[in-house]
Motif scaffolding. Sequence first.
Motif, PDB file in Angstrom:
ATOM      1  N   GLU A   9       0.834  -1.207   0.000  1.00  0.00           N
ATOM      2  CA  GLU A   9       0.000   0.000   0.000  1.00  0.00           C
ATOM      3  C   GLU A   9       0.865   1.251   0.000  1.00  0.00           C
ATOM      4  O   GLU A   9       0.537   2.247  -0.659  1.00  0.00           O
ATOM      5  N   LEU A  10       1.977   1.198   0.735  1.00  0.00           N
ATOM      6  CA  LEU A  10       2.903   2.331   0.755  1.00  0.00           C
ATOM      7  C   LEU A  10       3.452   2.600  -0.632  1.00  0.00           C
ATOM      8  O   LEU A  10       3.474   3.743  -1.097  1.00  0.00           O
ATOM      9  N   TRP A  11       3.889   1.546  -1.324  1.00  0.00           N
ATOM     10  CA  TRP A  11       4.467   1.717  -2.656  1.00  0.00           C
ATOM     11  C   TRP A  11       3.425   2.151  -3.674  1.00  0.00           C
ATOM     12  O   TRP A  11       3.763   2.739  -4.700  1.00  0.00           O
ATOM     13  N   ASP A 184       2.990  14.786   2.942  1.00  0.00           N
ATOM     14  CA  ASP A 184       2.093  15.930   2.863  1.00  0.00           C
ATOM     15  C   ASP A 184       0.769  15.566   3.549  1.00  0.00           C
ATOM     16  O   ASP A 184       0.490  14.399   3.818  1.00  0.00           O
ATOM     17  N   ILE A 185      -0.058  16.576   3.810  1.00  0.00           N
ATOM     18  CA  ILE A 185      -1.229  16.413   4.680  1.00  0.00           C
ATOM     19  C   ILE A 185      -2.513  16.694   3.920  1.00  0.00           C
ATOM     20  O   ILE A 185      -2.600  17.645   3.131  1.00  0.00           O
ATOM     21  N   TRP A 186      -3.513  15.866   4.200  1.00  0.00           N
ATOM     22  CA  TRP A 186      -4.847  16.030   3.617  1.00  0.00           C
ATOM     23  C   TRP A 186      -5.802  16.496   4.697  1.00  0.00           C
ATOM     24  O   TRP A 186      -5.870  15.918   5.783  1.00  0.00           O
ATOM     25  N   LEU A 187      -6.553  17.566   4.410  1.00  0.00           N
ATOM     26  CA  LEU A 187      -7.587  18.083   5.305  1.00  0.00           C
ATOM     27  C   LEU A 187      -8.929  17.942   4.586  1.00  0.00           C
ATOM     28  O   LEU A 187      -9.339  18.823   3.820  1.00  0.00           O
ATOM     29  N   ALA A 204      -5.357   8.214  -4.565  1.00  0.00           N
ATOM     30  CA  ALA A 204      -5.145   6.876  -4.012  1.00  0.00           C
ATOM     31  C   ALA A 204      -5.091   6.921  -2.485  1.00  0.00           C
ATOM     32  O   ALA A 204      -5.622   6.035  -1.804  1.00  0.00           O
ATOM     33  N   PHE A 205      -4.469   7.959  -1.927  1.00  0.00           N
ATOM     34  CA  PHE A 205      -4.396   8.083  -0.469  1.00  0.00           C
ATOM     35  C   PHE A 205      -5.770   8.366   0.123  1.00  0.00           C
ATOM     36  O   PHE A 205      -6.143   7.805   1.161  1.00  0.00           O
ATOM     37  N   CYS A 209      -7.655   6.007   2.840  1.00  0.00           N
ATOM     38  CA  CYS A 209      -8.170   6.509   4.123  1.00  0.00           C
ATOM     39  C   CYS A 209      -9.643   6.146   4.290  1.00  0.00           C
ATOM     40  O   CYS A 209     -10.056   5.704   5.368  1.00  0.00           O
ATOM     41  N   ARG A 210     -10.427   6.326   3.249  1.00  0.00           N
ATOM     42  CA  ARG A 210     -11.859   6.011   3.338  1.00  0.00           C
ATOM     43  C   ARG A 210     -12.085   4.517   3.567  1.00  0.00           C
ATOM     44  O   ARG A 210     -13.032   4.118   4.258  1.00  0.00           O
ATOM     45  N   ARG A 211     -11.205   3.711   2.998  1.00  0.00           N
ATOM     46  CA  ARG A 211     -11.348   2.255   3.133  1.00  0.00           C
ATOM     47  C   ARG A 211     -10.903   1.749   4.499  1.00  0.00           C
ATOM     48  O   ARG A 211     -11.487   0.823   5.053  1.00  0.00           O
ATOM     49  N   ARG A 212      -9.867   2.389   5.065  1.00  0.00           N
ATOM     50  CA  ARG A 212      -9.285   1.896   6.302  1.00  0.00           C
ATOM     51  C   ARG A 212      -9.820   2.593   7.547  1.00  0.00           C
ATOM     52  O   ARG A 212      -9.702   2.080   8.658  1.00  0.00           O
ATOM     53  N   ILE A 213     -10.390   3.797   7.375  1.00  0.00           N
ATOM     54  CA  ILE A 213     -10.894   4.566   8.516  1.00  0.00           C
ATOM     55  C   ILE A 213     -12.398   4.742   8.349  1.00  0.00           C
ATOM     56  O   ILE A 213     -12.860   5.438   7.442  1.00  0.00           O
ATOM     57  N   LYS A 214     -13.169   4.141   9.203  1.00  0.00           N
ATOM     58  CA  LYS A 214     -14.621   4.073   9.021  1.00  0.00           C
ATOM     59  C   LYS A 214     -15.316   5.399   9.230  1.00  0.00           C
ATOM     60  O   LYS A 214     -16.457   5.596   8.801  1.00  0.00           O
TER      61      LYS A 214
END
Length: 216
Positions: A9-11, A184-187, A204-205, A209-214
Amino acid sequence: MLVPIKSSELWRIIPAVATGSQFAKCTGNGQKILQRVLIAVIGGVVSLLISQNQLSTLWGPLWLIISFVFFLYLLWGPIIEAGRLNSQLRKYSTAAIFEGRIKNLYTREQVEARREQANTDGILELVENRRTWLCLELEDSDGYLAEIRFPLNKKHHILYRGAIVYCLILSHNKDFSSIDAISDIWLPKLSLWVGAYPYLLRPAFEELCRRRIKTL
């Protein structure tokens, strides 16, 4: 909150090859572009002249190729630089999505370049090019995490203390006892990305996030 991710996932979210936004970032300012132009022209012309003198030898075609490579330095220079920056984060063995908030934000003047310049009396003076950078302190429910800095511009006026942030943190330790790098940061609530360099493939990030953080 930290949500560990796999190396695959990182790559996937930090590419090995430069993206368009990374290429644009690494192209740099006018001074950096001028430096690349000088390197490309001088290196290209010198190697071209050498190739003309070596046409009758086996080295002639090689010097011609070297000349062509130098002339393309304006293109491959930023690509190489972006690849180097990306590799600095791809090398970490442990990575996680960080969900937190802005604890504090403040500005700081940073010297970006120094040069000597003659004044009206002909006396050399040291001239500094300064730029205002915005510093964000990040924290989650466990406390202070890290600080990220990037050049300030007009779109950053909407940032505020307590704003929810998502980013990638990286460490050499599996327990994240030390934070060695940050992306970098997403708000999401502000529909804004901030950072000194666009490490992440942003769509992709966001999807990760949407998939891993409910809560997203």
